[in-house]
Design a protein around this motif. Structure first.
Motif, PDB file in Angstrom:
ATOM      1  N   CYS B 224      25.297   5.294  43.894  1.00  0.00           N
ATOM      2  CA  CYS B 224      24.824   4.407  44.600  1.00  0.00           C
ATOM      3  C   CYS B 224      23.579   4.643  45.634  1.00  0.00           C
ATOM      4  O   CYS B 224      22.966   6.124  45.178  1.00  0.00           O
ATOM      5  CB  CYS B 224      25.814   3.920  45.928  1.00  0.00           C
ATOM      6  SG  CYS B 224      26.154   4.668  46.828  1.00  0.00           S
ATOM      7  N   ALA B 225      23.628   4.073  46.572  1.00  0.00           N
ATOM      8  CA  ALA B 225      21.630   4.337  47.617  1.00  0.00           C
ATOM      9  C   ALA B 225      21.851   5.425  48.253  1.00  0.00           C
ATOM     10  O   ALA B 225      21.158   5.672  48.522  1.00  0.00           O
ATOM     11  CB  ALA B 225      21.227   3.587  48.074  1.00  0.00           C
ATOM     12  N   VAL B 226      23.665   5.975  48.050  1.00  0.00           N
ATOM     13  CA  VAL B 226      23.618   6.862  49.800  1.00  0.00           C
ATOM     14  C   VAL B 226      22.960   8.148  48.315  1.00  0.00           C
ATOM     15  O   VAL B 226      22.038   9.254  49.935  1.00  0.00           O
ATOM     16  CB  VAL B 226      25.057   6.611  50.054  1.00  0.00           C
ATOM     17  CG1 VAL B 226      25.183   8.240  50.830  1.00  0.00           C
ATOM     18  CG2 VAL B 226      25.305   5.549  50.112  1.00  0.00           C
ATOM     19  N   GLY B 227      23.626   8.196  47.700  1.00  0.00           N
ATOM     20  CA  GLY B 227      22.573   9.747  46.892  1.00  0.00           C
ATOM     21  C   GLY B 227      23.375  10.966  47.630  1.00  0.00           C
ATOM     22  O   GLY B 227      22.529  11.914  48.037  1.00  0.00           O
ATOM     23  N   CYS B 228      24.432  10.865  47.037  1.00  0.00           N
ATOM     24  CA  CYS B 228      25.401  11.981  47.699  1.00  0.00           C
ATOM     25  C   CYS B 228      25.322  13.030  46.736  1.00  0.00           C
ATOM     26  O   CYS B 228      24.634  12.732  45.549  1.00  0.00           O
ATOM     27  CB  CYS B 228      27.132  12.288  47.783  1.00  0.00           C
ATOM     28  SG  CYS B 228      27.864  11.000  49.127  1.00  0.00           S
ATOM     29  N   SER B 229      25.214  14.720  47.690  1.00  0.00           N
ATOM     30  CA  SER B 229      24.578  15.778  46.320  1.00  0.00           C
ATOM     31  C   SER B 229      26.222  15.904  46.047  1.00  0.00           C
ATOM     32  O   SER B 229      27.707  16.059  46.694  1.00  0.00           O
ATOM     33  CB  SER B 229      24.741  17.357  48.119  1.00  0.00           C
ATOM     34  OG  SER B 229      23.350  16.825  48.650  1.00  0.00           O
ATOM     35  N   VAL B 230      26.276  16.124  44.377  1.00  0.00           N
ATOM     36  CA  VAL B 230      27.698  16.897  43.563  1.00  0.00           C
ATOM     37  C   VAL B 230      27.443  17.483  43.079  1.00  0.00           C
ATOM     38  O   VAL B 230      25.762  18.096  42.696  1.00  0.00           O
ATOM     39  CB  VAL B 230      27.766  15.608  43.288  1.00  0.00           C
ATOM     40  CG1 VAL B 230      28.285  14.275  43.405  1.00  0.00           C
ATOM     41  CG2 VAL B 230      26.900  14.992  41.654  1.00  0.00           C
ATOM     42  N   THR B 231      28.278  18.322  42.520  1.00  0.00           N
ATOM     43  CA  THR B 231      28.228  19.196  41.520  1.00  0.00           C
ATOM     44  C   THR B 231      29.025  18.629  40.467  1.00  0.00           C
ATOM     45  O   THR B 231      29.727  18.193  39.824  1.00  0.00           O
ATOM     46  CB  THR B 231      29.336  20.646  41.945  1.00  0.00           C
ATOM     47  OG1 THR B 231      29.147  20.645  43.447  1.00  0.00           O
ATOM     48  CG2 THR B 231      29.300  21.512  41.150  1.00  0.00           C
ATOM     49  N   LEU B 232      27.717  18.760  39.359  1.00  0.00           N
ATOM     50  CA  LEU B 232      28.420  18.607  38.017  1.00  0.00           C
ATOM     51  C   LEU B 232      28.421  19.384  36.848  1.00  0.00           C
ATOM     52  O   LEU B 232      28.610  20.760  36.763  1.00  0.00           O
ATOM     53  CB  LEU B 232      27.438  18.003  37.252  1.00  0.00           C
ATOM     54  CG  LEU B 232      26.629  16.580  37.924  1.00  0.00           C
ATOM     55  CD1 LEU B 232      25.260  15.995  36.996  1.00  0.00           C
ATOM     56  CD2 LEU B 232      27.970  15.561  37.742  1.00  0.00           C
ATOM     57  N   TRP B 233      30.112  19.915  36.448  1.00  0.00           N
ATOM     58  CA  TRP B 233      30.637  20.761  35.849  1.00  0.00           C
ATOM     59  C   TRP B 233      30.584  20.068  33.918  1.00  0.00           C
ATOM     60  O   TRP B 233      31.150  18.955  33.882  1.00  0.00           O
ATOM     61  CB  TRP B 233      32.191  21.054  36.106  1.00  0.00           C
ATOM     62  CG  TRP B 233      31.815  21.623  37.595  1.00  0.00           C
ATOM     63  CD1 TRP B 233      32.164  20.720  39.065  1.00  0.00           C
ATOM     64  CD2 TRP B 233      32.935  22.559  38.325  1.00  0.00           C
ATOM     65  NE1 TRP B 233      32.409  21.333  39.592  1.00  0.00           N
ATOM     66  CE2 TRP B 233      32.280  22.718  39.295  1.00  0.00           C
ATOM     67  CE3 TRP B 233      32.572  23.446  37.669  1.00  0.00           C
ATOM     68  CZ2 TRP B 233      32.993  23.462  40.352  1.00  0.00           C
ATOM     69  CZ3 TRP B 233      32.993  24.747  38.397  1.00  0.00           C
ATOM     70  CH2 TRP B 233      33.002  24.760  39.828  1.00  0.00           C
ATOM     71  N   GLN B 234      30.165  21.663  33.495  1.00  0.00           N
ATOM     72  CA  GLN B 234      29.836  20.688  31.417  1.00  0.00           C
ATOM     73  C   GLN B 234      30.527  22.549  31.251  1.00  0.00           C
ATOM     74  O   GLN B 234      30.701  23.936  31.941  1.00  0.00           O
ATOM     75  CB  GLN B 234      28.142  21.070  31.459  1.00  0.00           C
ATOM     76  CG  GLN B 234      27.715  21.369  29.877  1.00  0.00           C
ATOM     77  CD  GLN B 234      27.998  22.705  29.631  1.00  0.00           C
ATOM     78  OE1 GLN B 234      28.525  22.635  28.313  1.00  0.00           O
ATOM     79  NE2 GLN B 234      27.712  23.923  30.229  1.00  0.00           N
TER      80      GLN B 234
END
Lengths: 179, 621
Positions: B224-234
């Motif tokens: 969505c337009a808020v653009g939260c910071s996330v950590t993506l785990w691969q």
């Protein structure tokens, strides 16, 4: 259609104004609901929450915290027998054993076959000087014996009154200053 | 004040546990969390405080005082913490080998660092049925729980909900959902990050991998337009987990369940991997030539459908195409609002904190911009802001009984906002006013409403924030491709991303699509190009407050997949427009120079910063 009747809901709606924090009304409100239904169902708790503008989860948390709120069906007459120290020393065990055989149940919380009785073992109800004692239908009964508890059961089975037995007069306690 | 011999100066009111972080002294905590009110439930943070009573005291509830001397390593404090840990483990099942928390578990770490090496517990432990599914996404293990109440406090304080609660009391307490019903909150997933033990775990990422088997990148949520910071785990080319990454300017460490659990499509085994032309596998060259031939020179008979998570780079390249060979094409962007371009001096998300009165118009923020909704709740419940909502229906923010809810007839929000100027709360707000407005999902006249809100802001002294919904609506507006055209009647359709929400118009004779999943509509497509996702492609989004944030994909683009900027550049060449970009940085530099709204793109994305070591486990800073 609500599970609680309209006059109970009305009473619950009036409760919050009596407290500085409106949500303090949750316990008296649950008490009213339990008075009407015998025990608290999720539907009843949801209605209480709705009337007090609280979340049902909060009401449930309160209801499960206190042992005197019942979440499962109970008998019409609930015996709360004290089995704490003073009462135990003065024979609460025998009283409980007789009560169990009189109403035909095996453990606390179990409802008798006729649906009239259930019992709980409770901690101190604050009447140690009259031990052993119990609470039935909002009244205290003192100096119990196996026979007197059987009488209490019989009175209720025959539709007898639920009036508290009169207290026996006691000698005033000796104060430290007198000794 | 002094902590373990190091002197430290902090503002008055700082809790000892926070002050200790400044000098790198670890005080272990379970119940304390810097975004929640201190409660002092777990007693693990016991330290020796002088002057004070001669017994250990909790560092998480005690504010500092001048000249205080704190010892975390005195014999008394060390013993107190070790004994508390022994109590925490009385009923713990010690099933670390099969627990998803293993490897990032504060209980493990603290027991190792602060506890006794052996257990003296040989009595029976409490047993519960386990695991209990709290919802489709969250599992609860009551045996592992240490009753820190972070989860229930989070629900109460931050999300204003109480569907998670504590049942029973004392030693028998356990965490339970309301009447054992599944959790429904869109914010439920945060309790997984909050849980300091393995009691609350993700069911989507269950028994998938150990933390040390995964690599992580700090990226931006694309939902969505808020653009939260996330950590993506691969792990092994799969996106296995998404967790929150604290960014106090935007999300404060909370993300919604859409961002947290809605990622499994990245790993779909049926993902499209090769270009398809007329139902048969093909090469990129053939496919792009076929696509160019199908859409060339169509003018207004060409429709372009754009996804909500279009990156700024894609938006800019589409701008170049629409200015050149595809001039006149109709453009429709998914999920965008009708809101006009924003005032440059608009409200920032972090400024909501300081507002004294918050006005929310024509939007149920819980659904439209979930994490902004949490920011509003924080300003109201922790900072005492007043809240006015203008919406025809009940909204999530009504959970606060003090919310002033003006129920307008749909379409009359602008008129209601004009009346608000004389509202008693806004006569002397006593500080800045925050005005947030949506478009009522089309029921309001967005231009009128924006004007009314701007006027109100200037009257009462505040700023406005238009609540865009599509992820990169701001970036698309800046590039001028946030189209709002009807696609009916077009003969050729380029569907970039998922098919148009209204379906593919029956008039379409040539359909080409860039998509990462197989969809029924693709049977009609002449050209299907395999797409990269937010977990693979580079790019940037502009969030609703105008902040440009870069994606940092954890998964390399696997051949023959191509990044979108490359595909669009090749398409431009096939259409006769020589762009000459050799990399995404060139696109970004060009975009920054050409379009003022995308000027922030000139700042090249900094390499992933080396995370500062945290003392309390990676997911729980």
């Amino acid at each position: 259609m609500t599970v609680l009747s309209e006059h109970i809901l009305e009473e619950i709606r009036d409760l919050p104004s009596k407290f500085p924090q409106p949500r303090s009304a949750v316990m008296p409100a649950l008490d009213l609901a339990q008075e009407e239904l015998g025990h608290l169902t999720p539907e009843a708790m949801t209605e209480v929450a709705h009337e007090l503008q609280l979340d049902p989860g909060y009401v449930e948390g309160v209801a499960t915290f206190y042992t005197l709120f019942h979440l499962a069906p109970t008998g019409k007459h609930r015996f709360y027998v004290c089995t704490n120290l003073s009462c135990m020393l003065r024979g609460a065990d025998d009283v409980v054993a007789r009560l169990k055989s009189e109403i035909g149940v095996h453990e606390p919380g179990e409802v008798s076959k006729d649906g009239l009785f259930s019992y709980e073992e409770v901690e101190c109800l604050g009447a140690c000087e009259y031990a052993p004692m119990c609470r039935v239908d909002h009244a205290y009964h003192y100096d119990l014996t196996p026979d007197s508890i059987a009488r209490l059961v019989a009175e209720r089975r025959n539709g007898g009154s639920a009036v508290a037995a009169p207290k026996k007069a006691r000698a005033p306690r000796k104060r430290k200053a007198d000794a | 004040m002094t902590i373990d011999g190091q002197s430290v100066t902090v503002p008055p009111g700082t809790l000892i546990v926070e002050a200790a972080k400044n000098v790198g002294v670890e005080i272990p905590v379970f119940c304390y969390h810097h975004k929640l009110d201190p409660v002092g439930a777990c007693r693990l943070c016991l330290v020796d405080i002088a002057p004070g009573p001669p017994r250990p005291q909790t560092a998480c509830t005690t504010p500092v005082a001048p000249n205080m001397v704190i010892k975390t390593q005195s014999a008394m404090a060390v013993q107190a913490r070790a004994e508390i840990l022994e109590f925490e483990l009385v009923n713990h099942p010690l099933d670390c080998p099969v627990c998803d928390k293993g490897g990032e578990c504060p209980l493990q770490d603290f027991t190792f660092r602060h506890g006794y090496p052996t257990s003296r517990i040989d009595g029976p432990r409490l047993h519960f049925k386990k695991p209990i599914p709290l919802s489709a996404n969250i599992a609860l293990d009551r045996e592992r729980c240490v009753l820190c109440y972070r989860c229930t406090r989070y629900y109460d304080e931050i999300a204003w909900e109480q569907e998670l609660t504590t049942g029973q009391r004392g030693v028998q307490s356990f965490i339970t959902s309301q009447f054992d019903q599944p959790l429904t909150s869109i914010f439920s997933g945060n309790i997984i990050d909050l849980c300091p033990v393995g009691a609350l775990t993700s069911r989507v990422w269950r028994f998938e991998s150990r933390p040390w088997d995964m690599t992580q990148t700090g990226s931006v949520c694309s939902k969505c337009a808020v653009g939260c910071s996330v950590t993506l785990w691969q792990r092994r080319g799969q996106l296995v987990r998404v967790t929150s990454r604290e960014n106090d300017d935007i999300d404060e460490g909370w993300i919604c369940d859409r961002g947290r659990f809605d990622y499994t499509d990245v790993n779909d085994p049926k993902r499209l991997r090769v270009p398809v032309v007329k139902g048969a596998g093909s090469t990129w060259n053939t496919a792009i030539d076929a696509l160019a031939a199908g859409i060339k020179g169509k003018g207004p008979k060409l429709g372009i459908s754009l996804p909500q998570d279009l990156t700024n780079e894609e938006a800019f390249l589409f701008r170049r195409l629409l200015d050149g060979p595809l001039k006149g094409a109709k453009v429709k962007m998914h999920g965008r609002t009708a809101l006009p371009e924003p005032d440059p001096n608009q409200l920032l998300i972090k400024e909501i904190d300081d507002a004294r009165v918050i006005v929310v118009v024509a939007s149920d923020t819980e659904k439209d911009v979930p994490v902004v909704n949490l920011r509003i709740k924080k300003a109201v419940s922790k900072r005492g802001a007043q809240l006015i909502v203008v919406h025809p229906d009940g909204v999530d923010l009504d959970r606060n009984p003090h919310t002033v809810h003006v129920r307008n007839a749909a379409g009359s929000a602008a008129a209601e906002v004009e009346k608000l100027a004389s509202h008693e709360l806004l006569k002397s707000p006593g500080g800045p006013v925050a005005i947030l407005f949506g478009d009522g999902h089309g029921s309001e006249d967005a231009a009128d409403l924006a004007a009314a809100c701007a006027e109100l802001a200037s009257k009462v002294g505040g700023k406005v924030m238009p609540l865009y919904r599509a992820t990169n609506e701001r970036g698309a507006l800046d590039a001028g491709v946030a189209g709002w055209d009807k696609l009916d009647g077009v003969q050729a359709l380029l569907s970039w991303g998922p098919p148009p929400t209204a379906g593919i118009p029956s008039s379409v004779k040539f359909l080409a699509t860039w998509d990462h999943l197989q969809r029924p509509d693709h049977s009609r497509a002449a050209v299907v190009l395999p797409a990269t996702t937010f977990a693979e492609q580079q790019g940037s989004y502009t969030n609703l407050e105008g902040r440009v944030q870069f994606l940092r994909p954890p998964i390399p683009v696997a051949e023959p997949l191509k990044e979108s900027w490359e595909v669009l550049t090749e398409l431009a060449v096939a259409l006769g427009l020589e762009l000459g970009y050799t990399g995404i940085f060139a696109v970004q530099r060009d975009a920054a120079q050409t379009l003022p709204g995308l000027a922030d793109l000139a700042e090249p994305p900094s390499p992933t910063p080396v995370p500062t070591p945290v003392l309390i486990g990676p997911a729980h800073p």
